[in-house]
Design a protein around this motif. Structure first.
Motif, PDB file in Angstrom:
ATOM      1  N   UNK A  43       0.976  -1.308   0.039  1.00  0.00           N
ATOM      2  CA  UNK A  43      -0.255  -0.159   0.291  1.00  0.00           C
ATOM      3  C   UNK A  43       0.840   1.087   0.007  1.00  0.00           C
ATOM      4  N   UNK A  44       1.835   1.452   0.622  1.00  0.00           N
ATOM      5  CA  UNK A  44       2.588   2.685   0.970  1.00  0.00           C
ATOM      6  C   UNK A  44       3.705   2.744  -0.226  1.00  0.00           C
ATOM      7  N   UNK A  45       4.027   1.696  -0.789  1.00  0.00           N
ATOM      8  CA  UNK A  45       4.633   1.683  -2.006  1.00  0.00           C
ATOM      9  C   UNK A  45       4.081   2.511  -3.078  1.00  0.00           C
ATOM     10  N   UNK A  46       2.585   1.894  -3.244  1.00  0.00           N
ATOM     11  CA  UNK A  46       1.971   2.337  -4.369  1.00  0.00           C
ATOM     12  C   UNK A  46       1.504   3.799  -4.298  1.00  0.00           C
ATOM     13  N   UNK A  47       0.978   4.111  -2.862  1.00  0.00           N
ATOM     14  CA  UNK A  47       0.342   5.339  -2.341  1.00  0.00           C
ATOM     15  C   UNK A  47       1.419   6.509  -2.387  1.00  0.00           C
ATOM     16  N   UNK A  48       2.627   6.148  -1.701  1.00  0.00           N
ATOM     17  CA  UNK A  48       3.636   7.198  -1.578  1.00  0.00           C
ATOM     18  C   UNK A  48       4.450   7.398  -2.588  1.00  0.00           C
ATOM     19  N   UNK A  49       4.770   6.315  -3.271  1.00  0.00           N
ATOM     20  CA  UNK A  49       5.827   6.114  -4.237  1.00  0.00           C
ATOM     21  C   UNK A  49       5.328   5.677  -5.691  1.00  0.00           C
ATOM     22  N   UNK A  50       4.471   5.515  -5.799  1.00  0.00           N
ATOM     23  CA  UNK A  50       4.116   5.192  -7.402  1.00  0.00           C
ATOM     24  C   UNK A  50       4.578   3.931  -7.840  1.00  0.00           C
ATOM     25  N   UNK A  51       5.099   3.097  -6.755  1.00  0.00           N
ATOM     26  CA  UNK A  51       5.822   1.801  -7.419  1.00  0.00           C
ATOM     27  C   UNK A  51       4.894   0.582  -7.073  1.00  0.00           C
ATOM     28  N   UNK A  52       5.319  -0.453  -7.632  1.00  0.00           N
ATOM     29  CA  UNK A  52       4.683  -1.807  -7.730  1.00  0.00           C
ATOM     30  C   UNK A  52       5.430  -2.496  -6.494  1.00  0.00           C
ATOM     31  N   UNK A  53       4.838  -3.559  -6.147  1.00  0.00           N
ATOM     32  CA  UNK A  53       5.582  -4.290  -5.039  1.00  0.00           C
ATOM     33  C   UNK A  53       5.298  -5.685  -5.302  1.00  0.00           C
ATOM     34  N   UNK A  54       6.389  -6.673  -5.271  1.00  0.00           N
ATOM     35  CA  UNK A  54       6.367  -8.018  -5.637  1.00  0.00           C
ATOM     36  C   UNK A  54       7.328  -8.599  -4.521  1.00  0.00           C
ATOM     37  N   UNK A  55       6.769  -9.938  -4.199  1.00  0.00           N
ATOM     38  CA  UNK A  55       7.436 -10.769  -3.243  1.00  0.00           C
ATOM     39  C   UNK A  55       8.195 -11.778  -4.109  1.00  0.00           C
ATOM     40  N   UNK A  56       9.367 -12.052  -3.989  1.00  0.00           N
ATOM     41  CA  UNK A  56      10.426 -13.003  -4.652  1.00  0.00           C
ATOM     42  C   UNK A  56      10.998 -13.894  -3.793  1.00  0.00           C
ATOM     43  N   UNK A  57      10.276 -14.798  -3.246  1.00  0.00           N
ATOM     44  CA  UNK A  57      10.901 -15.725  -2.120  1.00  0.00           C
ATOM     45  C   UNK A  57      12.085 -16.446  -2.777  1.00  0.00           C
ATOM     46  N   UNK A  58      12.313 -16.714  -4.018  1.00  0.00           N
ATOM     47  CA  UNK A  58      13.150 -17.504  -4.521  1.00  0.00           C
ATOM     48  C   UNK A  58      14.633 -16.879  -4.536  1.00  0.00           C
TER      49      UNK A  58
END
Length: 143
Positions: free
Chosen positions: A50-65
């Motif tokens: 939420x913060x990445x999108x709202x504050x920075x206009x960025x996508x967020x992805x989890x990469x456990x590999x």
């Protein structure tokens, strides 16, 4: 291609998100094994997305590999393991996982995120350096 890295511990939310927003990164690639820990504060998975999108206009992805195994992490962090052993084991792990065959364009202007304050003894640095060794024209920027 630029690959950024950032850690969130010892940082206020304001300082953390200001660095991200001003960096030029387009997405956060969360390389933590556990991205839902209550100890993560503002960097818990859903809050960070939420913060990445709202504050920075960025996508967020989890990469456990791109994260160490639970056993590797616990041996190093919880049992005061040796950094050199951990680093060698982690490089072997990402070599076996062949992370260089992941979609390269997703790493362009991405910011690898984990908890460590500085990149010196952090697997996010090892991931970035490994990929820079496999791909041409990669610059690493530690925020």
């Amino acid at each position: 291609m630029r690959i950024f890295t950032i850690g969130f511990t010892q940082s206020s939310a304001e300082h953390f998100f200001t660095r991200l927003k001003n960096s030029g990164a387009k997405r956060i690639m969360d390389v933590r094994f556990n991205n839902r820990s209550q100890l993560a504060g503002f960097a818990k998975r859903d809050d960070l997305k939420y913060f990445a999108r709202t504050l920075c206009g960025m996508d967020y992805e989890h990469w456990p590999d791109l994260a160490p195994t639970r056993e590797m992490f616990e041996q190093y962090k919880l049992n005061n393991g040796c950094w050199d052993t951990y680093a060698a084991d982690f490089i072997n792990l990402i070599t076996q996982r062949q992370i260089e065959h992941l979609i390269k364009k997703q790493f362009s202007d991405a910011c690898l995120l984990c908890s460590e304050h500085k990149p010196h003894h952090c697997h996010r640095r090892l991931v970035a350096e490994y990929l820079a060794g496999k791909w041409s024209d990669v610059s690493i920027i530690h925020l």
